[in-house]
Design a protein around this motif. Sequence first.
Motif, mmCIF file in Angstrom:
data_model
loop_
_atom_site.group_PDB
_atom_site.id
_atom_site.type_symbol
_atom_site.label_atom_id
_atom_site.label_comp_id
_atom_site.label_asym_id
_atom_site.label_seq_id
_atom_site.Cartn_x
_atom_site.Cartn_y
_atom_site.Cartn_z
ATOM 1 N N GLU A 1 0.829 -1.208 0.000
ATOM 2 C CA GLU A 1 0.000 0.000 0.000
ATOM 3 C C GLU A 1 0.867 1.265 0.000
ATOM 4 O OE1 GLU A 1 -3.302 0.258 -0.364
ATOM 5 O OE2 GLU A 1 -3.244 -1.913 -0.672
ATOM 6 N N ALA A 2 2.005 1.208 0.683
ATOM 7 C CA ALA A 2 2.924 2.350 0.657
ATOM 8 C C ALA A 2 3.425 2.585 -0.762
ATOM 9 C CB ALA A 2 4.095 2.104 1.612
ATOM 10 N N ALA A 3 3.731 1.511 -1.462
ATOM 11 C CA ALA A 3 4.151 1.636 -2.854
ATOM 12 C C ALA A 3 2.997 2.141 -3.725
ATOM 13 C CB ALA A 3 4.663 0.288 -3.364
ATOM 14 N N ALA B 1 13.440 5.565 3.612
ATOM 15 C CA ALA B 1 13.209 6.075 4.966
ATOM 16 C C ALA B 1 11.735 6.436 5.163
ATOM 17 C CB ALA B 1 14.098 7.289 5.220
ATOM 18 N N ALA B 2 11.127 7.042 4.134
ATOM 19 C CA ALA B 2 9.706 7.423 4.237
ATOM 20 C C ALA B 2 8.828 6.177 4.314
ATOM 21 C CB ALA B 2 9.311 8.279 3.047
ATOM 22 N N VAL B 3 9.132 5.173 3.511
ATOM 23 C CA VAL B 3 8.357 3.942 3.546
ATOM 24 C C VAL B 3 8.509 3.263 4.903
ATOM 25 C CG1 VAL B 3 8.161 1.608 2.590
ATOM 26 C CG2 VAL B 3 8.411 3.575 1.055
ATOM 27 N N GLU B 4 9.724 3.243 5.429
ATOM 28 C CA GLU B 4 9.958 2.621 6.727
ATOM 29 C C GLU B 4 9.188 3.346 7.823
ATOM 30 O OE1 GLU B 4 13.639 0.714 9.260
ATOM 31 O OE2 GLU B 4 14.068 2.327 7.835
ATOM 32 N N ALA B 5 9.150 4.667 7.757
ATOM 33 C CA ALA B 5 8.398 5.443 8.756
ATOM 34 C C ALA B 5 6.910 5.122 8.664
ATOM 35 C CB ALA B 5 8.646 6.931 8.540
ATOM 36 N N GLU B 6 6.401 4.949 7.457
ATOM 37 C CA GLU B 6 4.988 4.616 7.298
ATOM 38 C C GLU B 6 4.693 3.209 7.805
ATOM 39 O OE1 GLU B 6 3.798 5.318 3.284
ATOM 40 O OE2 GLU B 6 4.262 7.466 3.372
ATOM 41 N N GLY C 1 4.614 3.471 11.568
ATOM 42 C CA GLY C 1 3.418 4.164 12.037
ATOM 43 C C GLY C 1 2.125 3.520 11.585
ATOM 44 N N HIS C 2 2.212 2.388 10.871
ATOM 45 C CA HIS C 2 1.033 1.672 10.354
ATOM 46 C C HIS C 2 0.087 2.612 9.610
ATOM 47 C CE1 HIS C 2 2.342 -1.860 12.523
ATOM 48 N NE2 HIS C 2 2.353 -1.182 13.667
ATOM 49 N N VAL C 3 0.661 3.457 8.792
ATOM 50 C CA VAL C 3 -0.121 4.446 8.048
ATOM 51 C C VAL C 3 -1.135 3.773 7.122
ATOM 52 C CG1 VAL C 3 0.038 6.258 6.288
ATOM 53 C CG2 VAL C 3 1.693 6.175 8.183
#
Length: 319
Positions: free
Chosen positions: A84-86, A123-128, A131-133
């Motif tokens: 979903e992040a992708a 880094a942005a994907v890892e943060a998401e 945070g279970h964005v």
Amino acid sequence: MSYFKPEHPTLLADPVTDRDHARGPAAADVTVVEYGDFACPFCRRAYGVVRQLLEKLPEVRFVFRANPRSHLFPAAEPAAEAAEAAAARGKFWEMHDRLFETEAGLEREQLVALARGLGLDGAAVEAELDGHVHRAAVRAQELSGWHSHVISTPTFFVNGVRFEDAPEQLPEAVARAKRAASAVEHVFREVRVASTDDRRRQVIEVGPHQLTADLPSEDEGNDAGPSPYDLLASALGACTAMTIEWMADKLHLPLRHVEVRLTQSRTKAGRHLFRRSIQIDGELGEAERTRLGAAADACPVARTLQGEIEIETRFTGSP
């Protein structure tokens, strides 16, 4: 694994929308929906079947909905969130394919590495992920599967009907769906009607068949063939008998013979009225007779006559 008989299929509860992850034409005759788990070994095996299917039939639309089996595979939900992040960055299908193809596992560092391999900000994907964005989006797909009675992965739906066989049989199911869609589009033959020297008599051609339609003498005709009203009653009668026999065959009922009698009249309100009596021969119980009666009421011609009919007309010829 099949829990329902073919005549009682499990249907897709939530239709495909523009919120789904879909590849292939939106107007496709066949849509395949998969509820899958990136960490499931059976889904990984099915991925190869689906990939070959889409390579051979690019006109098929394929939809993937996440259904992580977290109680079996701890990496399932994080992998779905990574997809979903992708997707939020326009790279869902690239991540989908890599998640199924990777041999390096689906631990957190591998998910981030896959994202970086697609040119995404790791880094942005890892943060998401931390945070279970994207967990809500994954849970929504999982809930959709629950409503569609998905109990294992992978589970496929072909044109909204759950596919009950092994994934290796999916291409055959798609081929059947394509044939069914084609049959729906081409089931009716063209009808041509031409006038004759007699203003009340018309010659009808249906494929290789030809017949004459005329009016009875009391309506200024010569009764050389059935009238339009007769043809309409004939269509209702034939459709009734065929539908009853089709239903009897489907339910394996001991039906031997069907006879339909029809009469026509006008009501005081000016509406056309058909009276239809149906005689069925066979060792049938009351419940079976009721079932066949319902089939008669649902025959296509009966439903057409009971509803509104849309007709588009265009005149051609010399001005």
